[in-house]
Design a protein around this motif. Structure first.
Motif, short mmCIF file in Angstrom:
data_model
loop_
_atom_site.label_atom_id
_atom_site.label_comp_id
_atom_site.label_asym_id
_atom_site.label_seq_id
_atom_site.Cartn_x
_atom_site.Cartn_y
_atom_site.Cartn_z
N THR A 357 8.80 -11.57 -20.58
CA THR A 357 8.28 -10.33 -21.17
C THR A 357 9.35 -9.57 -21.94
O THR A 357 9.04 -8.60 -22.62
N ALA A 358 10.59 -10.00 -21.83
CA ALA A 358 11.68 -9.27 -22.48
C ALA A 358 11.67 -9.50 -23.99
O ALA A 358 11.20 -10.53 -24.48
N ASP A 359 12.20 -8.52 -24.71
CA ASP A 359 12.34 -8.62 -26.17
C ASP A 359 13.64 -9.36 -26.49
O ASP A 359 14.67 -8.75 -26.78
N TRP A 360 13.58 -10.70 -26.43
CA TRP A 360 14.80 -11.47 -26.57
C TRP A 360 15.35 -11.45 -27.98
O TRP A 360 16.56 -11.56 -28.18
N THR A 361 14.49 -11.30 -28.97
CA THR A 361 14.99 -11.17 -30.35
C THR A 361 15.86 -9.93 -30.47
O THR A 361 16.98 -9.98 -31.02
N GLY A 362 15.38 -8.82 -29.94
CA GLY A 362 16.16 -7.58 -29.99
C GLY A 362 17.41 -7.66 -29.13
O GLY A 362 18.48 -7.18 -29.52
N ILE A 363 17.28 -8.26 -27.95
CA ILE A 363 18.43 -8.38 -27.05
C ILE A 363 19.55 -9.20 -27.68
O ILE A 363 20.72 -8.80 -27.67
N LEU A 364 19.20 -10.35 -28.24
CA LEU A 364 20.22 -11.24 -28.81
C LEU A 364 20.85 -10.63 -30.05
O LEU A 364 22.06 -10.79 -30.29
N PHE A 365 20.05 -9.93 -30.85
CA PHE A 365 20.61 -9.26 -32.03
C PHE A 365 21.60 -8.19 -31.59
O PHE A 365 22.72 -8.10 -32.14
N LEU A 366 21.22 -7.41 -30.60
CA LEU A 366 22.10 -6.36 -30.11
C LEU A 366 23.34 -6.94 -29.44
O LEU A 366 24.46 -6.40 -29.59
#
Length: 453
Positions: A357-366
């Motif tokens: 459920t995590a926003d992995w696109t946002g997490i990895l970008f950050l």
């Protein structure tokens, strides 16, 4: 394949000036015929043909040139009345007929081979002669697909030649580096085009091979003592573990598609990128704290080792067609058996339910932005490792606790911009994390005190 070859072979078939079956030469496969000198007709006699067939079976094709032709003709015919044909089959017609005795003789009349594989010069040669001969006698092509490859050049892009002294000997490469280095180089090439091989090219291949081998070494070490009782259900795993399993499923689909399209460079690149970027530089790096410092019974550590076991079984199978010897060595190192072999295993069946459920696109970008911000602080010796950093970020795409773990820092908070400052917290003497409960450097955090106690 590739698709552009369609126009090449089409134009060569359309523009073919003639087609010959025989050649007048002193070598080759003979056309075993007798021609009546008076009428010009071929001699058609099953008994004569049977004797010719027996002569070929016993003495090979050259028996025709050495035969007692009166004996082959028998008492019904006089050799003086017949011309013995010494012409040979045209080499292309000869090779174009191979489908009849290589495939049909083994698997039944009308059975087609799946794939013909050769260089681009065969568009006017073997590919075409096979197509014409089979269409004329069978009404269809002898192959389901044709794959055209390029040619091997030296490191400077020149055609290999003994006179130039630039020939690269595969046996020498195998002797110096091992067969798997050569196999990996082949798999990495875009073989539809001409390919270069030389010391510099092979050095790069060697680096790629060592990274893959180190991935397997890590897996073998991290899985030491693992058994079925330690496994954790996917539904009970942390977000990170489920994310990696989802990435593994994506890799699995990509490898299947690449193999089906004969794009082995795409296959090997996807495999090595996953091992280097998703595992070594990400998953393994984040979870080393869990592996080395959590208790053996800790659910997170058990989940991590469960995923490592899944990765091991999948990756060793994925690598086996390319790194044949390494994959077997890796498999035997974990499952030593005289009867078992990685090359007898099926394609892996992956666990289901790995969606997160995590926003992995946002997490990895950050994560990438935070890593970039930390690096100058390390170079300037303001901090020595990312564990000494406290980070603020404009938005939190996941919980602060999860981001702290994924970024491998001391603390993550929301702020107006990305900032990196040295932490004032003390360092645990066992896990090296900087945590609020550590009273002074060298003492243990609550987790480590519990595990050690």
């Amino acid at each position: 394949m590739p698709e552009r070859s369609i126009n090449r072979i089409r134009s060569m078939v359309e523009g073919r000036p003639d087609w010959v079956i025989s050649r007048q030469r002193a070598w080759g496969v003979p056309i075993a015929l007798y021609v009546n000198r008076a009428t010009g007709d071929y001699l058609r006699d099953p008994e004569v043909n049977a004797r010719i067939l027996q002569a070929f079976t016993t003495g090979g094709a050259d028996a025709w040139f050495q035969a007692d032709h009166q004996s082959l003709l028998g008492e019904k015919y006089n050799l003086a009345d017949y011309e013995v044909i010494t012409d040979i089959l045209d080499v292309w017609f000869d090779s174009g007929s191979t489908h009849a005795f290589v495939v049909e003789a083994r698997y039944g009349e009308g059975v087609r081979t799946d794939l013909y594989l050769e260089g681009s010069d065969q568009h006017r040669g073997w590919f075409q002669s096979s197509l014409l001969e089979s269409c004329g006698t069978r009404g269809h092509a002898p192959y389901g697909a044709v794959l055209t490859h390029g040619f091997a050049l030296d490191g400077n892009g020149r055609k290999m030649s003994k006179s130039l002294g630039n020939v690269v000997d595969p046996l020498k490469i195998i002797g110096e580096s091992g067969a798997d280095i050569l196999r990996l180089w082949v798999a990495q090439t875009d073989y539809f085009e001409d390919v270069r091989i030389g010391k510099e090219v092979l050095a790069g291949t060697g680096d790629t091979y060592r990274k893959l081998r180190n991935t397997f070494r890590y897996l073998l070490g991290a899985l030491d003592g693992f058994d079925e009782s330690e496994k954790v259900a996917v539904s009970e795993m942390p977000e990170l573990e489920r994310y990696v399993l989802a990435k593994l499923a994506e890799l699995d689909a990509e490898l299947k598609a690449a193999a089906n399209d004969f794009e082995f460079n795409r296959y090997s690149r996807a495999l090595t990128d996953f091992a280097n970027e998703d595992l070594s530089a990400f998953f393994f790096d984040i979870r080393k704290d869990c592996l080395y410092c959590d208790a053996a019974t800790d659910p997170k550590r058990r989940a991590y080792r469960t995923v490592l076991d899944t990765l091991f079984h999948a990756l060793v199978r994925y690598a086996a067609p390319i790194l044949s010897f390494t994959a077997e060595e890796v498999w035997q190192a974990r499952f030593p058996s005289e009867d078992g072999s990685v090359h007898l295993l099926d394609w892996p069946v992956l666990p289901e339910g790995a969606a997160t459920t995590a926003d992995w696109t946002g997490i990895l970008f950050l994560r990438g932005l935070v890593t970039e911000a930390i690096e100058p602080k390390r170079r300037e010796k303001i901090i020595r490792s990312s564990l000494e950093a406290e980070v603020t970020v404009p938005d939190l795409p996941a919980s602060s606790e999860l981001l702290t773990e994924l970024f491998i820092v001391s603390k993550v908070e929301q702020g107006s911009a990305i900032t990196v400052t040295p932490t004032q917290r003390h360092k645990c003497g066992r896990c090296w994390r900087h945590l609020p409960e550590v009273a002074e450097d060298g003492l243990l955090c609550d987790r480590c005190a519990k595990v050690v106690g």
